[in-house]
Design a protein around this motif. Structure first.
Motif, PDB file in Angstrom:
ATOM      1  N   LEU A 196       6.719  51.405  24.547  1.00 22.59           N
ATOM      2  CA  LEU A 196       6.451  51.242  23.254  1.00 22.59           C
ATOM      3  C   LEU A 196       7.771  52.003  22.174  1.00 22.59           C
ATOM      4  O   LEU A 196       8.283  51.317  21.485  1.00 22.59           O
ATOM      5  CB  LEU A 196       5.074  51.426  22.685  1.00 22.59           C
ATOM      6  CG  LEU A 196       4.091  50.199  22.873  1.00 22.59           C
ATOM      7  CD1 LEU A 196       2.940  50.527  22.372  1.00 22.59           C
ATOM      8  CD2 LEU A 196       4.470  49.054  22.478  1.00 22.59           C
ATOM      9  N   GLY A 226      10.435  50.062  20.104  1.00 19.41           N
ATOM     10  CA  GLY A 226      10.529  50.232  18.551  1.00 19.41           C
ATOM     11  C   GLY A 226      11.875  50.664  18.270  1.00 19.41           C
ATOM     12  O   GLY A 226      12.297  50.028  17.073  1.00 19.41           O
ATOM     13  N   ILE A 285      11.350  48.356  15.297  1.00 26.78           N
ATOM     14  CA  ILE A 285      10.140  47.706  14.889  1.00 26.78           C
ATOM     15  C   ILE A 285       9.272  49.069  14.330  1.00 26.78           C
ATOM     16  O   ILE A 285       9.296  50.092  15.120  1.00 26.78           O
ATOM     17  CB  ILE A 285       9.219  47.113  16.019  1.00 26.78           C
ATOM     18  CG1 ILE A 285      10.070  45.891  16.623  1.00 26.78           C
ATOM     19  CG2 ILE A 285       7.801  46.900  15.608  1.00 26.78           C
ATOM     20  CD1 ILE A 285       9.267  45.546  17.917  1.00 26.78           C
ATOM     21  N   GLU A 305       6.569  51.779  13.463  1.00 24.88           N
ATOM     22  CA  GLU A 305       5.501  52.205  14.423  1.00 24.88           C
ATOM     23  C   GLU A 305       4.208  51.659  14.348  1.00 24.88           C
ATOM     24  O   GLU A 305       3.637  51.271  15.060  1.00 24.88           O
ATOM     25  CB  GLU A 305       5.378  53.769  14.080  1.00 24.88           C
ATOM     26  CG  GLU A 305       4.300  54.715  15.101  1.00 24.88           C
ATOM     27  CD  GLU A 305       4.393  56.103  14.986  1.00 24.88           C
ATOM     28  OE1 GLU A 305       3.373  56.532  15.847  1.00 24.88           O
ATOM     29  OE2 GLU A 305       5.031  56.651  14.178  1.00 24.88           O
ATOM     30  N   LYS A 335       3.267  48.683  13.731  1.00 25.15           N
ATOM     31  CA  LYS A 335       3.459  47.393  14.097  1.00 25.15           C
ATOM     32  C   LYS A 335       3.535  47.242  15.609  1.00 25.15           C
ATOM     33  O   LYS A 335       3.474  46.232  16.351  1.00 25.15           O
ATOM     34  CB  LYS A 335       4.513  46.723  13.313  1.00 25.15           C
ATOM     35  CG  LYS A 335       4.362  46.412  11.888  1.00 25.15           C
ATOM     36  CD  LYS A 335       5.442  45.506  11.253  1.00 25.15           C
ATOM     37  CE  LYS A 335       5.009  44.800   9.762  1.00 25.15           C
ATOM     38  NZ  LYS A 335       6.109  44.104   9.228  1.00 25.15           N
ATOM     39  N   LEU A 336       3.863  48.247  16.227  1.00 26.34           N
ATOM     40  CA  LEU A 336       4.179  48.496  17.769  1.00 26.34           C
ATOM     41  C   LEU A 336       3.116  47.917  18.513  1.00 26.34           C
ATOM     42  O   LEU A 336       2.972  47.443  19.354  1.00 26.34           O
ATOM     43  CB  LEU A 336       4.731  49.697  18.233  1.00 26.34           C
ATOM     44  CG  LEU A 336       6.032  50.150  17.820  1.00 26.34           C
ATOM     45  CD1 LEU A 336       6.564  51.506  18.336  1.00 26.34           C
ATOM     46  CD2 LEU A 336       7.106  49.303  18.829  1.00 26.34           C
ATOM     47  N   GLN A 337       1.920  48.369  18.106  1.00 25.07           N
ATOM     48  CA  GLN A 337       0.463  47.948  18.671  1.00 25.07           C
ATOM     49  C   GLN A 337       0.470  46.539  18.884  1.00 25.07           C
ATOM     50  O   GLN A 337      -0.427  46.042  19.907  1.00 25.07           O
ATOM     51  CB  GLN A 337      -0.814  48.681  18.044  1.00 25.07           C
ATOM     52  CG  GLN A 337      -0.773  48.214  16.551  1.00 25.07           C
ATOM     53  CD  GLN A 337      -1.575  46.948  16.314  1.00 25.07           C
ATOM     54  OE1 GLN A 337      -2.482  46.500  17.138  1.00 25.07           O
ATOM     55  NE2 GLN A 337      -1.429  46.331  15.144  1.00 25.07           N
ATOM     56  N   ILE A 343       2.461  44.666  20.245  1.00 32.17           N
ATOM     57  CA  ILE A 343       2.939  43.984  21.402  1.00 32.17           C
ATOM     58  C   ILE A 343       1.940  44.347  22.765  1.00 32.17           C
ATOM     59  O   ILE A 343       1.861  43.698  23.669  1.00 32.17           O
ATOM     60  CB  ILE A 343       4.188  45.333  21.992  1.00 32.17           C
ATOM     61  CG1 ILE A 343       5.266  44.903  20.896  1.00 32.17           C
ATOM     62  CG2 ILE A 343       4.625  44.945  23.226  1.00 32.17           C
ATOM     63  CD1 ILE A 343       6.523  45.720  21.059  1.00 32.17           C
ATOM     64  N   GLU A 385      11.270  41.552  16.694  1.00 33.63           N
ATOM     65  CA  GLU A 385       9.765  41.719  16.887  1.00 33.63           C
ATOM     66  C   GLU A 385       8.882  40.479  17.103  1.00 33.63           C
ATOM     67  O   GLU A 385       8.042  40.568  17.790  1.00 33.63           O
ATOM     68  CB  GLU A 385       9.273  42.278  15.297  1.00 33.63           C
ATOM     69  CG  GLU A 385       7.745  43.024  15.231  1.00 33.63           C
ATOM     70  CD  GLU A 385       7.539  43.279  13.975  1.00 33.63           C
ATOM     71  OE1 GLU A 385       6.138  43.411  13.603  1.00 33.63           O
ATOM     72  OE2 GLU A 385       8.350  43.570  13.226  1.00 33.63           O
ATOM     73  N   ASP A 398       6.348  39.582  20.139  1.00 33.04           N
ATOM     74  CA  ASP A 398       4.924  39.431  20.022  1.00 33.04           C
ATOM     75  C   ASP A 398       4.427  38.185  20.581  1.00 33.04           C
ATOM     76  O   ASP A 398       3.318  38.085  21.095  1.00 33.04           O
ATOM     77  CB  ASP A 398       4.626  39.810  18.536  1.00 33.04           C
ATOM     78  CG  ASP A 398       4.926  41.110  18.082  1.00 33.04           C
ATOM     79  OD1 ASP A 398       4.939  42.048  18.942  1.00 33.04           O
ATOM     80  OD2 ASP A 398       4.947  41.271  16.684  1.00 33.04           O
TER      81      ASP A 398
END
Length: 553
Positions: free
Chosen positions: A51, A55, A60, A62, A64-66, A68, A116, A120
């Motif tokens: 991650l 990012g 991306i 931080e 919003k990384l979750q 993925i 991003e 996703d």
């Protein structure tokens, strides 16, 4: 590889097909299904360790990384029941191959993503493959191996695919991300290659699908929509509620949880209505000509099997995954955010759990045919609770070997014992045409448990962190990085107490309600008493299964 089929019976009902296969064929079949489980879990753990690099390369932010990870979890967790039903109706091999193909193709697509939104969306589509392969694989194993020691070994090996996938994803994924020129893309290319190999093996070794024994093979699409939409909204709330602008008090979070619960209630009433119709022979004969009254997606009566012990086992799986996954999250955050260890050093401290996970499944394979399942479930859930307890009372100045090492070893006992023994239990009390659906139901409860446990322990952590920081006159920021060190430690310990509570509740439920389940694995098929073969099967279901088998023959 040639295999030979013969007809067998469980007492006098229901009938099923036993496949006589060579040892090599059995090994390759189990390895293929286990590889699918490795793909399912490994693709997430590999993406998690990559991650930061993703990012940085795709720009991306931080928080919003979750997505993925969440995009995969949403589709993989919320489509299990639908794909379990489709596998039972239209062929487990077909659904399995479709799922593996999704995992491979969309993993390859993720490796070529440049922004991003693309990654996703592709991760969400990849999750469809995870939702398809797990219930289909469980159904394939249940039909390929009748109750015997071979079935216990097959299910235990399949369960071992989870820790193996986590280890492969974390270790190899971390190495590929750090040392290859393609960095994070290499992770997805690796799993695309594994998926392609699994697809070819499945095409060659999995038995040809046989027609379903059910006379009415329509799909309850309305029920599928209600349960999928409801679960998507609830899992979304549990995953994202803590990072919403106003937390769980955010207006859209409240709206989503209300709508999600309403949809699930509607699903339950709709399934009850359909099951009631199809349990009445006269009404069922009329219903087959009406497009709006298909057989239910999930019979509610499956929860009442073995005098309600099926429901107990499913809720224990839910609680165990609440405990296990909350432990995993907070241990990693404790090491990285509190002790400021690097991801590699954190990974090294977690390696014992992967080794122990494989040992646990070996233990299950050896003893599940001799030991009452209640001992495995109680021991497993209690040991996972103990792993949480060690961090709840941890002394920061103590060495890793005092708290961290034994906690890593104990944490996986519950997950592996409950998954292996639980799926054997579900396969034992499910009819032949319900095997994939039963596996999907079990897996759905574990997915919900993971999200619920993380959500509740996050609430506990944030509450304690805020309250403890106030005593120092500090207003905590959204990330909590400015909180006093002692407040952070108290918050981590409180979250671990939450994980401990989930595990202990699961152990108590098992001790109280699973005492008379007995042995769920057997040394050989002849070990099963006739009364045990049919005790868990509702009379009407058994008669319909036998009639369907006769019509198919």
């Amino acid at each position: 590889m040639a295999v030979k089929q013969r007809e067998s019976t469980l007492s006098e009902k229901p009938r099923y097909i036993v496949v006589e296969r060579s040892l090599l064929n059995q090994i390759i079949l189990v390895a293929t299904c286990t590889t699918a489980m490795i793909l399912n879990t490994g693709s997430s753990s590999a993406a998690a360790i990559a991650l930061p690099t993703i990012g940085d390369k795709l720009h991306i932010v931080e928080y919003k990384l979750q997505w993925i990870l969440s995009a995969y979890a949403l589709s993989a967790g919320c489509l299990l029941l639908l794909f379990g039903r489709l596998a039972d109706l239209y062929g487990r091999k077909l659904v399995f191959l479709f799922g593996v193909l999704c995992l491979a193709v969309f993993s390859l697509g993720c490796g070529f993503a440049h922004n991003e939104i693309t990654i996703d969306v592709l991760r969400g589509l990849q999750g469809i493959g995870g939702a398809a392969v797990v219930p289909a694989a469980l159904g394939i194993l249940a039909h390929a191996f009748p109750p015997s020691r071979a079935r216990a070994i097959a299910f235990s090996t399949f369960a071992a695919g989870a820790p193996m996938g986590g280890a492969i994803g974390s270790v190899i994924g971390g190495v590929l991300t750090q040392l290859t020129g393609a960095t994070w893309c290499s992770v997805f290319f690796l799993f695309a290659g594994l998926g392609a190999a699994c697809f070819v093996a499945g095409l060659m070794v999995i038995d040809k699908d046989t027609p379903s024994t059910e006379k009415d093979r329509r799909v309850d699409w309305l029920g599928a929509f209600l349960v999928t939409a409801g679960l998507v909204l609830i899992v979304f709330v549990l995953s994202d509620g803590s990072i919403a602008p106003n937390g769980f008090a955010t207006s859209y979070i409240i709206a989503f949880i209300v709508i999600g619960v309403i949809l699930l209630i509607m699903f339950i009433f709709w399934q009850h209505y359909l099951e009631k119709i199809h349990d009445d022979p006269e009404a069922a004969a009329l219903a087959i000509d009406k497009w709006w009254t298909p057989p239910p997606l999930m019979k509610l009566s499956i929860w009442t099997r073995m005098r309600g012990r099926m429901a107990v086992m499913l809720w224990i799986a839910f609680l165990e995954w609440c405990s296990f996954f909350s432990w995993q999250l907070w241990v990693q955050l404790y090491y990285q955010n509190f002790l400021h260890l690097t991801p590699v050093l954190t990974m090294v401290r977690l390696l014992p759990m992967f080794v122990t996970g494989m040992v646990c499944n070996l233990i299950v394979a050896l003893v599940v045919g001799r030991v009452d399942v209640v001992f495995l479930i109680v021991a497993g859930t209690a040991l996972t609770a103990t792993a949480n307890l060690l961090f709840a009372v941890i002394n920061v100045s103590s060495p890793y070997w005092a708290f961290g090492f034994p906690s890593a070893i104990l944490s996986v006992f519950g997950a592996d014992f409950v998954f292996a023994a639980g799926t054997l239990f579900v396969a034992k009390i499910s009819l032949p045409h319900e095997q994939s659906l039963g596996g999907a139901l079990f897996q759905t409860m574990t997915q919900l448990g993971s999200s619920f446990g993380l959500s509740i322990t996050t609430i506990i952590y944030n509450s304690v962190l805020t309250n403890e920081s106030k005593t120092f006159g500090v207003a905590v920021n959204k990330s909590g990085t400015n909180a006093p060190r002692s407040a952070q430690l108290d918050a981590y310990k409180a979250a671990m107490w939450g994980g401990f509570a989930f595990g202990i509740i699961g152990a108590v439920l098992a001790a109280l309600f699973l005492r008379h389940v007995g042995i769920v694995g057997h040394q050989k098929e002849d070990d099963i008493p006739d009364e045990e073969r049919t005790a868990h099967v509702p009379e009407g279901d058994a008669q319909r299964e036998e009639k369907g088998a006769e019509e198919r023959q």
